[in-house]
Structures are given as structure tokens and as C-alpha cells.
Motif scaffolding. Structure first.
Motif, PDB file in Angstrom:
ATOM      1  N   ARG A  87       3.913 -26.771  33.879  1.00 22.11           N
ATOM      2  CA  ARG A  87       5.100 -25.815  33.424  1.00 22.11           C
ATOM      3  C   ARG A  87       5.773 -25.774  34.666  1.00 22.11           C
ATOM      4  O   ARG A  87       5.364 -25.477  35.780  1.00 22.11           O
ATOM      5  CB  ARG A  87       4.612 -24.563  32.761  1.00 22.11           C
ATOM      6  N   LEU A  88       6.981 -25.673  34.564  1.00 22.50           N
ATOM      7  CA  LEU A  88       8.092 -25.270  35.897  1.00 22.50           C
ATOM      8  C   LEU A  88       8.400 -23.728  35.807  1.00 22.50           C
ATOM      9  O   LEU A  88       8.844 -23.283  34.984  1.00 22.50           O
ATOM     10  CB  LEU A  88       9.321 -26.218  35.859  1.00 22.50           C
ATOM     11  N   TYR A  89       8.284 -23.070  37.162  1.00 22.99           N
ATOM     12  CA  TYR A  89       8.579 -21.710  37.267  1.00 22.99           C
ATOM     13  C   TYR A  89       9.608 -21.731  38.220  1.00 22.99           C
ATOM     14  O   TYR A  89       9.386 -22.194  39.371  1.00 22.99           O
ATOM     15  CB  TYR A  89       7.306 -20.876  37.456  1.00 22.99           C
ATOM     16  N   LEU A  90      10.512 -20.762  38.126  1.00 18.65           N
ATOM     17  CA  LEU A  90      11.226 -20.577  39.217  1.00 18.65           C
ATOM     18  C   LEU A  90      10.774 -19.769  40.284  1.00 18.65           C
ATOM     19  O   LEU A  90       9.785 -18.981  40.194  1.00 18.65           O
ATOM     20  CB  LEU A  90      12.517 -19.320  38.781  1.00 18.65           C
ATOM     21  N   THR A  91      11.117 -20.118  41.624  1.00 18.40           N
ATOM     22  CA  THR A  91      10.848 -19.300  42.760  1.00 18.40           C
ATOM     23  C   THR A  91      11.671 -18.219  43.055  1.00 18.40           C
ATOM     24  O   THR A  91      12.812 -17.891  42.373  1.00 18.40           O
ATOM     25  CB  THR A  91      10.809 -20.027  44.011  1.00 18.40           C
ATOM     26  N   GLY A  92      11.467 -17.298  43.993  1.00 17.74           N
ATOM     27  CA  GLY A  92      12.270 -16.244  44.503  1.00 17.74           C
ATOM     28  C   GLY A  92      13.503 -16.776  44.773  1.00 17.74           C
ATOM     29  O   GLY A  92      14.536 -16.156  44.550  1.00 17.74           O
ATOM     30  N   ARG A  93      13.665 -17.738  45.561  1.00 20.22           N
ATOM     31  CA  ARG A  93      14.767 -18.324  46.218  1.00 20.22           C
ATOM     32  C   ARG A  93      15.653 -18.721  44.961  1.00 20.22           C
ATOM     33  O   ARG A  93      16.853 -18.680  45.059  1.00 20.22           O
ATOM     34  CB  ARG A  93      14.376 -19.572  47.280  1.00 20.22           C
ATOM     35  N   ALA A  94      15.194 -19.439  44.105  1.00 14.47           N
ATOM     36  CA  ALA A  94      15.856 -19.768  42.812  1.00 14.47           C
ATOM     37  C   ALA A  94      16.364 -18.576  42.210  1.00 14.47           C
ATOM     38  O   ALA A  94      17.514 -18.630  41.753  1.00 14.47           O
ATOM     39  CB  ALA A  94      15.085 -20.586  41.747  1.00 14.47           C
ATOM     40  N   ARG A  95      15.968 -17.937  41.961  1.00 17.05           N
ATOM     41  CA  ARG A  95      16.309 -16.399  41.306  1.00 17.05           C
ATOM     42  C   ARG A  95      17.600 -15.883  42.351  1.00 17.05           C
ATOM     43  O   ARG A  95      18.639 -15.231  41.924  1.00 17.05           O
ATOM     44  CB  ARG A  95      15.306 -15.192  41.128  1.00 17.05           C
ATOM     45  N   GLU A  96      17.445 -15.880  43.781  1.00 23.20           N
ATOM     46  CA  GLU A  96      18.488 -15.444  44.545  1.00 23.20           C
ATOM     47  C   GLU A  96      19.579 -16.233  44.522  1.00 23.20           C
ATOM     48  O   GLU A  96      20.774 -15.628  44.775  1.00 23.20           O
ATOM     49  CB  GLU A  96      17.978 -15.502  45.873  1.00 23.20           C
ATOM     50  N   VAL A  97      19.724 -17.546  44.308  1.00 30.48           N
ATOM     51  CA  VAL A  97      20.624 -18.415  44.220  1.00 30.48           C
ATOM     52  C   VAL A  97      21.570 -18.399  42.635  1.00 30.48           C
ATOM     53  O   VAL A  97      22.743 -18.675  42.806  1.00 30.48           O
ATOM     54  CB  VAL A  97      20.748 -19.863  44.647  1.00 30.48           C
ATOM     55  N   ARG A  98      21.123 -17.690  41.858  1.00 33.09           N
ATOM     56  CA  ARG A  98      21.641 -17.368  40.544  1.00 33.09           C
ATOM     57  C   ARG A  98      23.067 -17.070  40.667  1.00 33.09           C
ATOM     58  O   ARG A  98      23.993 -17.735  39.838  1.00 33.09           O
ATOM     59  CB  ARG A  98      20.827 -16.786  39.632  1.00 33.09           C
ATOM     60  N   ALA A  99      23.390 -15.763  41.015  1.00 36.17           N
ATOM     61  CA  ALA A  99      24.653 -15.242  41.213  1.00 36.17           C
ATOM     62  C   ALA A  99      25.674 -16.165  41.884  1.00 36.17           C
ATOM     63  O   ALA A  99      26.632 -16.425  41.307  1.00 36.17           O
ATOM     64  CB  ALA A  99      24.645 -13.958  41.679  1.00 36.17           C
ATOM     65  N   PRO A 100      25.160 -16.833  43.010  1.00 33.35           N
ATOM     66  CA  PRO A 100      26.158 -17.692  43.734  1.00 33.35           C
ATOM     67  C   PRO A 100      26.590 -19.015  43.073  1.00 33.35           C
ATOM     68  O   PRO A 100      27.564 -19.484  43.077  1.00 33.35           O
ATOM     69  CB  PRO A 100      25.431 -17.853  44.915  1.00 33.35           C
ATOM     70  N   ILE A 101      25.662 -19.482  42.430  1.00 29.66           N
ATOM     71  CA  ILE A 101      25.621 -20.861  41.764  1.00 29.66           C
ATOM     72  C   ILE A 101      26.438 -20.474  40.510  1.00 29.66           C
ATOM     73  O   ILE A 101      27.459 -21.297  40.215  1.00 29.66           O
ATOM     74  CB  ILE A 101      24.256 -21.530  41.293  1.00 29.66           C
ATOM     75  N   GLU A 102      26.321 -19.499  39.794  1.00 30.60           N
ATOM     76  CA  GLU A 102      27.026 -19.223  38.595  1.00 30.60           C
ATOM     77  C   GLU A 102      28.508 -19.039  38.984  1.00 30.60           C
ATOM     78  O   GLU A 102      29.547 -19.500  38.146  1.00 30.60           O
ATOM     79  CB  GLU A 102      26.347 -17.998  37.908  1.00 30.60           C
ATOM     80  N   GLN A 103      28.678 -18.486  40.131  1.00 31.01           N
ATOM     81  CA  GLN A 103      30.111 -18.180  40.636  1.00 31.01           C
ATOM     82  C   GLN A 103      30.821 -19.370  40.988  1.00 31.01           C
ATOM     83  O   GLN A 103      31.844 -19.597  40.721  1.00 31.01           O
ATOM     84  CB  GLN A 103      30.055 -16.982  41.686  1.00 31.01           C
ATOM     85  N   GLU A 104      30.051 -20.334  41.747  1.00 29.92           N
ATOM     86  CA  GLU A 104      30.400 -21.651  41.921  1.00 29.92           C
ATOM     87  C   GLU A 104      30.909 -22.288  40.846  1.00 29.92           C
ATOM     88  O   GLU A 104      31.934 -22.983  40.619  1.00 29.92           O
ATOM     89  CB  GLU A 104      29.680 -22.474  42.724  1.00 29.92           C
ATOM     90  N   ARG A 105      29.956 -22.245  39.707  1.00 33.24           N
ATOM     91  CA  ARG A 105      30.473 -22.965  38.286  1.00 33.24           C
ATOM     92  C   ARG A 105      31.558 -22.438  37.797  1.00 33.24           C
ATOM     93  O   ARG A 105      32.437 -23.249  37.241  1.00 33.24           O
ATOM     94  CB  ARG A 105      29.274 -22.854  37.260  1.00 33.24           C
ATOM     95  N   ARG A 106      31.813 -21.177  37.619  1.00 32.70           N
ATOM     96  CA  ARG A 106      32.981 -20.615  37.281  1.00 32.70           C
ATOM     97  C   ARG A 106      34.279 -20.756  37.860  1.00 32.70           C
ATOM     98  O   ARG A 106      35.298 -21.195  37.415  1.00 32.70           O
ATOM     99  CB  ARG A 106      33.043 -19.031  37.343  1.00 32.70           C
ATOM    100  N   ARG A 107      34.178 -20.948  39.355  1.00 34.81           N
ATOM    101  CA  ARG A 107      35.400 -21.339  40.182  1.00 34.81           C
ATOM    102  C   ARG A 107      35.599 -22.745  39.731  1.00 34.81           C
ATOM    103  O   ARG A 107      36.869 -23.298  39.628  1.00 34.81           O
ATOM    104  CB  ARG A 107      34.908 -21.342  41.472  1.00 34.81           C
ATOM    105  N   LEU A 108      34.702 -23.604  39.677  1.00 39.36           N
ATOM    106  CA  LEU A 108      34.863 -25.248  39.520  1.00 39.36           C
ATOM    107  C   LEU A 108      35.598 -25.400  38.065  1.00 39.36           C
ATOM    108  O   LEU A 108      36.311 -26.068  37.989  1.00 39.36           O
ATOM    109  CB  LEU A 108      33.472 -25.930  39.531  1.00 39.36           C
ATOM    110  N   GLU A 109      34.955 -24.594  37.156  1.00 40.31           N
ATOM    111  CA  GLU A 109      35.637 -24.708  35.772  1.00 40.31           C
ATOM    112  C   GLU A 109      37.149 -24.275  35.679  1.00 40.31           C
ATOM    113  O   GLU A 109      37.921 -24.798  35.257  1.00 40.31           O
ATOM    114  CB  GLU A 109      34.837 -24.062  34.650  1.00 40.31           C
ATOM    115  N   GLU A 110      37.312 -23.214  36.506  1.00 39.14           N
ATOM    116  CA  GLU A 110      38.721 -22.545  36.650  1.00 39.14           C
ATOM    117  C   GLU A 110      39.515 -23.805  37.076  1.00 39.14           C
ATOM    118  O   GLU A 110      40.802 -23.893  36.739  1.00 39.14           O
ATOM    119  CB  GLU A 110      38.748 -21.368  37.432  1.00 39.14           C
ATOM    120  N   ARG A 111      39.106 -24.333  38.360  1.00 37.87           N
ATOM    121  CA  ARG A 111      39.978 -25.295  39.156  1.00 37.87           C
ATOM    122  C   ARG A 111      40.171 -26.442  38.061  1.00 37.87           C
ATOM    123  O   ARG A 111      41.279 -27.025  38.201  1.00 37.87           O
ATOM    124  CB  ARG A 111      39.051 -25.764  40.418  1.00 37.87           C
TER     125      ARG A 111
END
Length: 136
Positions: A87-111
Motif C-alpha cells: 500500500r502507498l501512504y503519503l509522507t508529511g512532505r506530500a501533505r505539506e504540498v497539498r495546498a500549493p499543488i491545489e492552488q497551482e491546479r486552480r491557476r492552471l485551469e483558470e489560465r
């Protein structure tokens, strides 16, 4: 039809490059963000479960997971009730990048959709869903 295929290929190439640039700012490769999105919602899936949800092959997910493990985004653990499964489990680092990645995806979709009307957005979404259904 040649025009449609050519335009789709060109749009895919440009969108992939823009996605890669946006994700790489946070140490995530393009495609890995899709794996992360699923694990953010349900951590601890097997590569096969992830592959089914993404419409990919299990070996593709295994290779992606290897790169993600090297990047400290996931860890692999044996399933406690079935040692044959990993099974694959998220690391602390993966949890930390969630908000920035989601924001990047929103910006990209808007663009991507900036020059489209709401009706055009609905039509593009509908057309892409139909193309995916037809080719799947």
C-alpha cells in the motif's frame, strides 16, 4: 479529423508542459499530482487500486510510486492483513504540498479556460468526456 487530432495533440503538449512547470515548483512531477490527489482523499491504496482510478496500468503506477518514494512523497508498506499487497501512504512532505499543488491546479485551469465562455467550457468538457469514453 486530422485537424482535430493535431489540435488535441498540440493542446496536450502545451498543457503538459504548463502542468510540469507548475508542479515542479513544489518538487512534484506532472502526473504525480494525480496520484497525490487520490491519496489525499484516501490514503493507503494499492498500486492496482490507484491504476484503476486513474485509468492507467499497475506497472505505470509502480514506476511512478518509485519516483515518488525517492522524492519523499510516498512510502510503501505491506498490507497488515495480506502481506502480498503493498500500500502507498503519503509522507508529511506530500501533505505539506497539498495546498500549493491545489492552488497551482486552480491557476492552471483558470489560465486554460480564460478565453472561453461558460458555454464553451461546458462544450469542451463534454467533448473531452466523449472522446475519452470513445477511446477507453
Amino acid at each position: 479529423m486530422d485537424d482535430l487530432a493535431r489540435l488535441a495533440a498540440r493542446a496536450h503538449k502545451l498543457l503538459r508542459a504548463a502542468s510540469d512547470a507548475a508542479m515542479s515548483r513544489h518538487g512534484v512531477r506532472v502526473g504525480q499530482n494525480l496520484v497525490l490527489e487520490i491519496l489525499w482523499e484516501e490514503d493507503g491504496l494499492t498500486p492496482g487500486e490507484l491504476a484503476a482510478r486513474l485509468g492507467l496500468t499497475t506497472p505505470t503506477i509502480v514506476n511512478t510510486a518509485t519516483r515518488m518514494e525517492t522524492a519523499d512523497l510516498v512510502v510503501r508498506r505491506r498490507d497488515p492483513s495480506d502481506a502480498r499487497l503493498v500500500r502507498l501512504y503519503l509522507t508529511g512532505r506530500a501533505r505539506e504540498v497539498r495546498a500549493p499543488i491545489e492552488q497551482e491546479r486552480r491557476r492552471l485551469e483558470e489560465r486554460v479556460a480564460a478565453a472561453l465562455t461558460e458555454e464553451e467550457r461546458r462544450c469542451v468538457r463534454s467533448a473531452l468526456e466523449k472522446i475519452i469514453d470513445e477511446l477507453s
